[in-house]
Design a protein around this motif. Structure first.
Motif, short mmCIF file in Angstrom:
data_model
loop_
_atom_site.label_atom_id
_atom_site.label_comp_id
_atom_site.label_asym_id
_atom_site.label_seq_id
_atom_site.Cartn_x
_atom_site.Cartn_y
_atom_site.Cartn_z
N MET A 27 0.90 -1.08 0.27
CA MET A 27 -0.36 -0.34 -0.46
C MET A 27 0.49 1.34 0.37
N LYS A 28 0.50 2.24 -0.33
CA LYS A 28 1.09 3.33 -0.24
C LYS A 28 0.14 4.89 -0.33
N VAL A 29 0.82 5.39 0.83
CA VAL A 29 0.10 6.85 1.70
C VAL A 29 0.77 7.92 1.35
N PHE A 30 0.37 9.24 1.33
CA PHE A 30 0.91 10.26 1.14
C PHE A 30 0.54 11.38 1.83
N ILE A 31 1.32 12.00 2.79
CA ILE A 31 1.20 12.56 3.42
C ILE A 31 1.31 13.93 3.09
N THR A 32 0.65 15.42 2.60
CA THR A 32 0.61 16.22 2.26
C THR A 32 1.41 17.89 3.02
N ARG A 33 1.96 17.46 4.56
CA ARG A 33 2.35 18.50 4.77
C ARG A 33 2.98 17.81 6.14
N ASN A 34 3.48 18.40 6.64
CA ASN A 34 4.23 18.00 8.42
C ASN A 34 2.79 18.02 9.31
N ILE A 35 2.43 17.05 10.11
CA ILE A 35 1.48 17.14 10.94
C ILE A 35 2.49 16.61 12.00
N PRO A 36 1.32 16.53 13.74
CA PRO A 36 1.94 15.90 14.74
C PRO A 36 2.18 14.23 14.40
N ASP A 37 3.21 13.51 14.91
CA ASP A 37 3.89 12.33 15.23
C ASP A 37 3.04 11.29 14.54
N VAL A 38 2.10 11.42 15.43
CA VAL A 38 1.28 10.34 16.22
C VAL A 38 0.57 9.98 14.89
N GLY A 39 0.17 10.43 13.90
CA GLY A 39 -1.05 10.09 12.88
C GLY A 39 0.74 8.78 11.62
N PRO A 40 1.85 9.80 11.41
CA PRO A 40 2.61 9.57 10.47
C PRO A 40 3.25 8.05 11.30
N LYS A 58 2.26 5.25 13.64
CA LYS A 58 0.75 4.83 12.95
C LYS A 58 0.67 4.15 11.51
N LEU A 59 0.63 5.24 10.64
CA LEU A 59 0.83 4.73 9.12
C LEU A 59 2.46 4.11 9.12
N ARG A 60 3.30 4.69 9.34
CA ARG A 60 4.48 4.05 9.31
C ARG A 60 4.52 2.67 9.64
N GLY A 61 3.96 2.26 10.99
CA GLY A 61 4.09 1.28 11.38
C GLY A 61 3.11 0.16 10.96
N THR A 62 2.27 0.54 10.09
CA THR A 62 1.78 -0.96 8.93
C THR A 62 3.51 -1.27 8.72
N GLY A 63 4.03 -1.04 7.95
CA GLY A 63 4.87 -1.47 7.20
C GLY A 63 4.60 -0.78 5.44
N TRP A 64 3.33 -0.73 5.30
CA TRP A 64 3.32 0.10 4.20
C TRP A 64 4.41 1.18 4.17
N HIS A 65 3.90 2.06 2.62
CA HIS A 65 5.06 2.93 1.57
C HIS A 65 4.68 3.61 1.98
N VAL A 66 5.03 4.84 3.02
CA VAL A 66 4.49 6.25 3.91
C VAL A 66 5.52 7.38 3.36
N ASP A 67 4.97 7.92 1.83
CA ASP A 67 5.82 9.52 1.40
C ASP A 67 5.69 10.56 2.48
N GLN A 68 5.56 11.43 2.44
CA GLN A 68 5.07 12.68 3.61
C GLN A 68 5.89 14.23 2.08
N TRP A 69 5.28 15.33 2.47
CA TRP A 69 5.72 16.63 1.94
C TRP A 69 5.80 17.25 3.02
N ALA A 70 7.32 16.80 4.00
CA ALA A 70 8.06 17.07 5.00
C ALA A 70 8.14 18.96 4.80
N SER A 71 7.18 19.22 4.74
CA SER A 71 7.22 21.19 5.35
C SER A 71 6.19 21.83 5.90
N ASP A 72 6.57 22.68 6.23
CA ASP A 72 5.28 23.21 7.23
C ASP A 72 4.39 24.68 6.02
N ASP A 73 4.83 24.18 4.71
CA ASP A 73 4.39 25.01 3.18
C ASP A 73 3.68 24.18 3.03
#
Ligand code: DGY
Length: 330
Positions: free
Chosen positions: A1-14, A16-31
């Motif tokens: 599974m491939k998941v994309f997170i569109t911004r820096n957000i509080p760590d707890v959600g990312p 949890k998602l990384r803990g699944t072993g899925w591919h988690v990509d993120q726009w790691a920015s505050d903009d």
């Protein structure tokens, strides 16, 4: 599974998602992610964790492609979603209700208190070195206790605002398309049959309606003219519910006392916006749900919604149940 997170957000959600072993990509920015980059990065995703700054429309859905199953908004409002377009493709949309209700109402009530008692102006006065003596005429504001709080919208956040008002012994009147006779019976809130009746009667008008075509510029010049000259308008819902030019004119002419805005139209408000020239307009940058605890809870809930859908279960807080049913997850 491939998941994309569109911004820096509080760590707890990312996390949890990384803990699944899925591919988690993120726009790691505050903009805000540039639109073209967003469209590239969502390609082939099964799930996207989005913010209210990302329009999830036909273009987005086309760019994501047929794998997309769920878009989880980190907000209770989802006016950035084209819900019919999502449902037509069986893409489930989710939001973050409940977890932010009290925090959002806290901020709305803070705006009410700060504008009523002129706190921003008083702080500036002190900082400017103008405080030379106790003054009987200094910063005379409006009383909050025993005043009438008028709510446009009695959903979860409206009801939480009403509870705060009741704590200050305010009379609470409200308009909502759905009458809440249960709350009226329990707390003595009074229903009014129209927005106009609330505007005419209230000392404080607080907006708690979702943004949709029927609430665009709900508060316009004509309706602002119905408010008392001592009244204060609070908007912690969505900026375009208020016509900003009409609001400027009312505040500038003094036909209403003040406004407290957590949301503006557009956002962010441009530095040359005339509203920023007014002392009686307190504006904060869309922070109503911004407490440490609540933003963590929003992050966790958005992640849980994605995890549920990708594991073949119904999400906790869907906004389009038809898409949930169409995927056989109901
Ligand atoms: C929401 O949740 O819709 C707010 O506007 C952001 O917290």
């Amino acid at each position: 599974m491939k998941v994309f997170i569109t911004r820096n957000i509080p760590d707890v959600g990312p996390e949890k998602l990384r803990g699944t072993g899925w591919h988690v990509d993120q726009w790691a920015s505050d903009d805000v992610i540039p639109r073209a980059t967003l469209l590239e990065r969502v390609a082939g995703c099964d799930a996207v964790l989005s913010l209210l700054t990302e329009k999830v429309d036909a273009e987005f859905l086309n760019a994501a492609g047929p794998n997309l199953k769920v878009v989880a908004n980190l907000a209770v409002g989802f006016d950035n979603f084209d819900v019919p377009a999502m449902t037509a493709r069986q893409v489930i949309g989710t939001n973050t209700p409940e977890v932010l209700t009290d925090t959002t109402a806290d901020l709305a009530f803070s705006l009410l208190m700060a504008t009523a008692r002129m706190l921003p102006q008083a702080q500036k006065y002190v900082h400017d070195g103008k405080w030379t003596t106790w003054g009987p005429l200094l910063f005379r504001g409006q009383d909050i206790h025993h005043a009438t709080l008028g709510l446009i919208g009695m959903g979860r956040i409206g009801a939480a605002m009403a509870r705060r008002g009741a704590g200050f012994e305010m009379k609470v009147v409200y308009y909502d398309a759905y009458r809440r006779e249960d709350l009226e019976a329990q707390y003595g809130y009074e229903y009014r049959g129209s927005v106009e009746e609330v505007l005419r009667e209230a000392d404080f008008v607080s907006l708690h309606t979702p943004y949709m075509p029927s609430t665009h510029h709900l508060i316009n010049a004509e309706r602002l003219a119905m408010m008392k000259s001592t009244a204060i308008l609070i908007n912690s819902a969505r900026g375009p519910i208020v016509d900003p030019t009409a609001l400027y004119n009312a505040l500038h002419a003094g036909t209403i006392w003040a406004a407290g805005l957590d949301v503006t139209s557009p956002e962010p408000i441009p530095l040359d916006d005339p509203l920023l020239t007014l002392d009686n307009c307190l504006i904060v940058p869309h922070i109503a749900s911004a407490s440490m605890h609540t933003r963590d809870a929003m992050s966790a809930l958005a992640a849980d919604n994605i995890i549920n859908v990708l594991r073949g279960m119904a999400p906790k807080t869907p906004v389009n149940r038809d898409a949930v049913a169409a995927r056989g997850l109901a």
